[in-house]
Design an enzyme around this catalytic site. Structure first.
Site, PDB file in Angstrom:
ATOM      1  N   HIS A 102       0.858  -1.192   0.000  1.00  0.00           N
ATOM      2  CA  HIS A 102       0.000   0.000   0.000  1.00  0.00           C
ATOM      3  C   HIS A 102       0.885   1.229   0.000  1.00  0.00           C
ATOM      4  CE1 HIS A 102       0.759  -1.216   4.155  1.00  0.00           C
ATOM      5  NE2 HIS A 102       0.775   0.082   4.449  1.00  0.00           N
ATOM      6  N   HIS A 104       0.815   5.363   0.880  1.00  0.00           N
ATOM      7  CA  HIS A 104       0.097   6.423   1.596  1.00  0.00           C
ATOM      8  C   HIS A 104       0.209   7.727   0.803  1.00  0.00           C
ATOM      9  CE1 HIS A 104       0.192   4.281   5.624  1.00  0.00           C
ATOM     10  NE2 HIS A 104       1.190   3.660   5.012  1.00  0.00           N
TER      11      HIS A 104
HETATM   12  P1  AMP Z   1       1.750   0.760   7.293  1.00  0.00           P
HETATM   13  O1  AMP Z   1       2.236   1.106   8.676  1.00  0.00           O
HETATM   14  O2  AMP Z   1       2.503   1.500   6.211  1.00  0.00           O
HETATM   15  O3  AMP Z   1       1.704  -0.738   7.061  1.00  0.00           O
HETATM   16  O4  AMP Z   1       0.284   1.331   7.202  1.00  0.00           O
HETATM   17  C1  AMP Z   1      -0.874   0.577   7.395  1.00  0.00           C
HETATM   18  C2  AMP Z   1      -2.008   1.555   7.372  1.00  0.00           C
HETATM   19  O5  AMP Z   1      -3.210   0.830   7.186  1.00  0.00           O
HETATM   20  C3  AMP Z   1      -2.168   2.374   8.674  1.00  0.00           C
HETATM   21  O6  AMP Z   1      -2.072   3.765   8.351  1.00  0.00           O
HETATM   22  C4  AMP Z   1      -3.568   1.988   9.162  1.00  0.00           C
HETATM   23  O7  AMP Z   1      -4.254   3.056   9.734  1.00  0.00           O
HETATM   24  C5  AMP Z   1      -4.228   1.510   7.876  1.00  0.00           C
HETATM   25  N1  AMP Z   1      -5.320   0.547   8.056  1.00  0.00           N
HETATM   26  C6  AMP Z   1      -5.310  -0.591   8.789  1.00  0.00           C
HETATM   27  N2  AMP Z   1      -6.500  -1.240   8.688  1.00  0.00           N
HETATM   28  C7  AMP Z   1      -7.267  -0.481   7.859  1.00  0.00           C
HETATM   29  C8  AMP Z   1      -8.605  -0.606   7.359  1.00  0.00           C
HETATM   30  N3  AMP Z   1      -9.389  -1.655   7.684  1.00  0.00           N
HETATM   31  N4  AMP Z   1      -9.080   0.356   6.531  1.00  0.00           N
HETATM   32  C9  AMP Z   1      -8.300   1.418   6.209  1.00  0.00           C
HETATM   33  N5  AMP Z   1      -7.027   1.589   6.639  1.00  0.00           N
HETATM   34  C10 AMP Z   1      -6.516   0.659   7.455  1.00  0.00           C
END
Ligand code: AMP
Ligand code: ZN
Length: 142
Positions: A102, A104
């Site tokens: 993913h 951001h």
């Molecule tokens: P990372 O630390 O780069 O792996 O970011 C994971 C991101 O996923 C975090 O910013 C979380 O807030 C986001 N996240 C986790 N679960 C969900 C969800 N069900 N829907 C939307 N965002 C999510």
């Protein structure tokens, strides 16, 4: 399309978990981060399950990049921020917590006090995310 049954982002792609959608095409999906570090924080993912940027096939990485640029442009148009961070983590040591690739997109404003690494804040109200996503969708519809 390859999915991992235990992956929360695959569950979002399959419609088994909800998300506040911003944009999708055949290979990618963009939705609001559930714990935004700034208003307008969006995640862009490939619809197929790849743990990180090192494991995703180049063609799908290109599709993700295209969508990241489209979302960043929409963010600029919808919110007119002073700047935009595009961030992506590979591996727990790099801050990755969800092991489905993913990216951001985070609107930034001078003096907003955000640190450059990703720190999740408290979960936002769904209605709040919906209102922000609606402004982004307007850009894609225009
Ligand atoms: P990372 O630390 O780069 O792996 O970011 C994971 C991101 O996923 C975090 O910013 C979380 O807030 C986001 N996240 C986790 N679960 C969900 C969800 N069900 N829907 C939307 N965002 C999510
Ligand atoms: Zn997945």
């Amino acid at each position: 399309m390859n999915h991992d049954n235990d992956c929360i982002f695959c569950k979002i792609v399959k419609g088994e978990l909800p998300c506040v959608k911003v944009f999708e095409d055949s290979l990618t999906l963009a939705f609001m981060d559930i714990s935004p570090v700034a208003p307008g924080h969006v995640l862009i993912i490939p619809k197929g399950h790849y743990p990180d940027m090192l494991s995703v096939p180049t063609g799908q990485l290109k599709a993700v990049s295209r969508s990241v640029q489209a979302v960043a442009k929409a963010c600029g148009e919808a919110f007119a921020p002073d700047g935009i961070n595009v961030m992506q983590a590979n591996g727990a040591a790099a801050g990755q917590t969800v092991f489905h690739l993913h990216v951001h997109v985070i609107p930034r404003n001078r003096g907003d006090g955000l640190r450059l690494h990703i720190e999740s804040g408290p979960s936002a109200e769904a209605a709040h995310l919906e209102a922000i996503a609606a402004r982004l969708r307007t850009v894609f519809e225009s």
